[in-house]
Write an enzyme that holds these catalytic residues in place. Structure first.
Site, mmCIF file in Angstrom:
data_model
loop_
_atom_site.group_PDB
_atom_site.id
_atom_site.type_symbol
_atom_site.label_atom_id
_atom_site.label_comp_id
_atom_site.label_asym_id
_atom_site.label_seq_id
_atom_site.Cartn_x
_atom_site.Cartn_y
_atom_site.Cartn_z
ATOM 1 N N ASN A 238 0.939 -1.081 -0.202
ATOM 2 C CA ASN A 238 0.019 0.369 0.199
ATOM 3 C C ASN A 238 0.847 1.607 0.612
ATOM 4 O O ASN A 238 1.695 1.609 -0.059
ATOM 5 C CB ASN A 238 -1.439 0.047 1.020
ATOM 6 N N HIS B 107 -10.053 0.990 -1.265
ATOM 7 C CA HIS B 107 -9.270 0.413 0.441
ATOM 8 C C HIS B 107 -11.564 -0.278 0.513
ATOM 9 O O HIS B 107 -12.279 0.120 1.209
ATOM 10 C CB HIS B 107 -10.223 2.303 0.798
#
Ligand code: FAD
Ligand code: NAG
Ligand code: NAG
Length: 671
Positions: free
Chosen positions: A166, A606
């Site tokens: 990420n 997300h």
């Protein structure tokens, strides 16, 4: 980086050059490269086998499980707790639960370790994992309200999961996000502990904050200081990022000394990152599965093992009890293990609902259409998928910084530029020797959070809100945002997949934090190896477009504010006719901006809420103690249990959630 990107192009050029040389010289040079290559392979093998020997990660499954077809088990195949998915949450649980030496814990992960992989350790290299074996490489269905395009959703397939690939932004979200989570539980046991006042202790529990003299306004007393996860302001801080932050401030998005406190998250700041003092990415694998933890005799980790379903038992008239799982190795051979106390699913917001549905827990009609026996009819499984859509705006950079040409220049256009290769090598050396320079960037270096109903701020951007403003307020509270605007000192298209024109570019991006459109995760077939069907239904509501048009107006306002307008924006960008650059954003009509939004939307990575924590009558899948409604011995612990999506980045809430889950479970089984 360039040399890694296109090895074939480099080799081709090399051969072309070689062919120009006299034959004996050619032979020597070819021999030399063969020797160098051979030596490299030997070194790599030694390094890899060493790291393999050091860890207790197991791929020889007959030692830990019972083969389904034939064969005798040769080791224990029963554990107290079986954890499915060694991702962001899974590594936290494995580490915390095995702190109790009496609990025998098995963690099963579909991918391998990434802790020695430079793409997971060097902050700027994570996009190198995209479209590789370390990525589940999910594509959504064509998005009806977003130019009918399929969207690529990277998902980590390795220990650490998405935390290993990420953008390293450490962000709690708004405090009221968690108050809302608690309120949605309607007083069920354990509900109030989710409110920020109580839950925030788990954010502090995992955090080890490193103070910095450049960020002296941060109140260290409010940050965590003893957790396993190192965070700080260590990543690169580009000059253009400073211009962006000053422009935000001048535009009315005031600087916040710290976006992660009970005071709330409105305002602008350089982001706090999961990067340590040596400039390395911190993943939940690196932070929680340390050599000391791996040495615990009560923890076993199976890698390259994909769980295919949960096993249940139970007498007629009783809620079924999860008693273990079935998984397959890379060849598709099946194994079974038993869980004496419970099974916990932490496979992430896409694969957790897939596993539940394959196991007979999901919408009955959907399961029946694949002849899957319905164990519990759970309409909430795979429903209510939420994600944060992001719109990328691109600008030409006047500073011509090293950053704004980073990795998105000549190499992506298929031409290997020897100067670019040398530059990349120099960056790598700078990174290795001094732990500094462009490769320490987490890419998204600064962010601002605001609200779509901030009339004063929008007025400065030339937007007059209608009175009364009938736009639905989807935020979690009056002090919480629904818009994020973040800055990257380079730019990219479709997560870097599409070549970016050569030259120097920066990106300003806006995120819809509180969408009212929700989507689904559904099975494609009853085969575990088939990827689930993901449909986020981006922009199914006009609300979501309206918020993003206002957000785009704010972007236009920020870029046209000093010093960004004068020091970063290259005026030559205004004459761009490719449709790619957005220097003229302020001159575009709402309709043009809406079309741009529908065309350009991408994921901010997300996905959440596909096995929500909520009462069963409200479509909830788990209770406040994360137990799946209607069965025994089964919990879910990952971003899929978010009752609703937080107004921020989702890694920290996921880690905090896993810390709380560990507390609950350790509490339940005593010392
Ligand atoms: C490119 C990218 C950038 C991001 N940037 C940020 C950021 O900067 N800040 C932030 O806060 N958040 C960011 N996020 C989001 C954040 O990382 C995720 O929300 C969070 O990590 C999700 O954690 P999880 O535990 O729910 O799932 P994951 O971390 O995805 O873990 C799921 C694990 O389960 C495994 N698994 C799945 N199916 C099976 C199976 N059948 N059997 C065995 N194992 C299985 C997977 O391989 C994986 O390891 C980003 C995400 C991505 C992909
Ligand atoms: C929540 O936090 C408050 C303040 O710290 C504390 O007084 C209260 O006991 C906590 N409640 C629970 C249920 O833990
Ligand atoms: C970040 O990168 C820029 C440009 O490449 C460089 O000038 C700057 O010194 C770097 N900053 C840090 C903190 O490493």
């Amino acid at each position: 980086m360039a040399s890694l990107e296109r090895p074939h192009a480099v080799a081709d050029r090399y051969s072309a050059v070689l062919r120009l040389l006299p034959a004996p010289l050619q032979a020597i040079l070819r021999l030399r490269s063969a020797v160098v290559l051979g030596a490299l392979v030997v070194v790599l093998r030694v390094v890899l086998s060493r790291s393999r020997r050091k860890s207790r990660k197991i791929t020889d499954f007959e030692r830990i499980a019972r083969p389904v077809r034939g064969g005798e088990k040769t080791g224990a195949s029963e554990y107290d707790v079986v954890l499915v998915g060694g991702g962001t949450a899974g590594c936290v649980l494995a580490s915390r639960l095995s702190e109790n030496p009496k609990l025998r814990v098995l963690l099963i992960e579909a991918g391998g370790s990434s802790v020695h992989n430079p793409f997971s350790r060097v902050p700027a290299l994570y996009h190198r994992f995209f479209h590789t074996g370390y990525d589940w490489e999910i594509f959504t269905t064509p998005q009806e309200h977003a130019a009918s395009k399929r969207k690529y959703w990277p998902r980590g397939r390795m220990l650490g999961g998405c935390s290993s690939m990420n953008a390293m932004i450490f962000h709690h979200g708004a405090p009221t996000d968690f108050d809302e989570w608690a309120a949605m539980q309607k007083g069920q046991e354990g509900a109030s502990e989710w409110q920020y006042e109580n839950f925030s202790k788990y954010f502090r529990k995992f955090e080890k904050f490193h103070p910095s003299k450049d960020y002296s306004l941060v109140d260290v007393a409010l940050r965590g200081s003893a957790g396993p996860v190192n965070v700080g302001y260590f990543g690169n801080n580009s000059e253009t990022t400073q211009h962006f932050l000053e422009a935000c401030h001048n535009a009315g998005l005031e600087r916040s000394p710290d976006l992660n406190t009970a005071k709330g998250t409105l305002g602008s700041s350089k982001v706090l990152t999961f990067i340590d003092s040596q400039g390395r990415r911190v993943t939940t694998e690196s932070a929680y599965l340390t050599p000391e933890v791996l040495a615990r005799p009560n923890l076993v980790i199976a890698t390259h093992a994909q769980v295919t379903r949960i096993l249940f038992e139970g007498a007629e008239g009783e809620a079924p009890r999860a008693v273990g799982v079935q998984f397959q190795d890379r060849k598709g051979e099946l194994f079974e293990v038993r869980a004496k106390r419970e099974v916990i699913i932490s496979a992430g917001a896409i694969h957790t609902p897939q596993i539940l549905m394959l196991s007979g827990i999901g919408p009955a009609d959907h399961l029946s259409s694949f002849n899957i026996h319905v164990l519990v009819d759970h309409p909430g499984v795979g429903a209510h998928l939420m994600d944060h859509p992001v719109i990328d705006f691109h600008f030409r950079d006047k500073t011509k910084s090293r950053m704004s040409a980073l990795s998105y220049d000549a190499q992506k256009f298929g031409k290997v530029d020897p100067a670019a290769v040398l530059k990349q090598l120099a960056y790598f050396a700078e990174y290795k020797i001094w732990a500094s320079g462009p490769l320490t960037t987490n890419v998204a270096e600064a962010a601002a959070f605001t609200r779509s109903d901030d009339a004063g701020l929008l007025a400065k951007a030339g937007v007059t809100l209608p009175a009364p403003d009938d736009l639905e307020d989807s935020t979690s509270g009056s002090g919480a945002p629904d818009i994020e605007i973040f800055f990257t000192p380079m730019s990219y298209i479709e997560h870097g997949r599409v070549p970016f024109p050569p030259g120097h570019h920066v990106g300003v991006h806006t995120v819809l934090l509180r969408p009212t459109s929700t989507g689904t995760v559904r099975l494609q077939s009853a085969k575990p190896s088939d990827a689930p069907i993901v449909d986020p239904k981006y922009f199914a509501t006009q609300h979501d477009i309206t918020v993003l048009v206002r957000a785009a107006r704010l972007v236009a306002h920020i870029i046209n504010t000093a010093p960004f307008s004068s020091a970063t924006l290259d005026p030559a960008g205004s004459s761009d006719t490719s449709g790619l650059l957005n220097h003229n954003l302020a001159q575009q009509s709402d309709a043009e901006i809406e079309a741009l939004i529908r065309d350009r939307v991408e994921t901010l990575y997300h996905p959440a809420c596909t096995a929500r924590m909520a009462p069963r009558e409200d479509g909830g899948v788990v209770d406040p103690l994360l137990r799946v409604h209607g069965v025994q011995g089964l919990r879910v612990c990952d971003a899929s249990v978010f009752p609703t999506i937080t107004s921020g980045h989702t890694a920290s809430p996921t880690i905090a959630l896993a810390e709380r889950a560990a507390d609950i479970i350790l509490g339940a089984y005593g010392e």
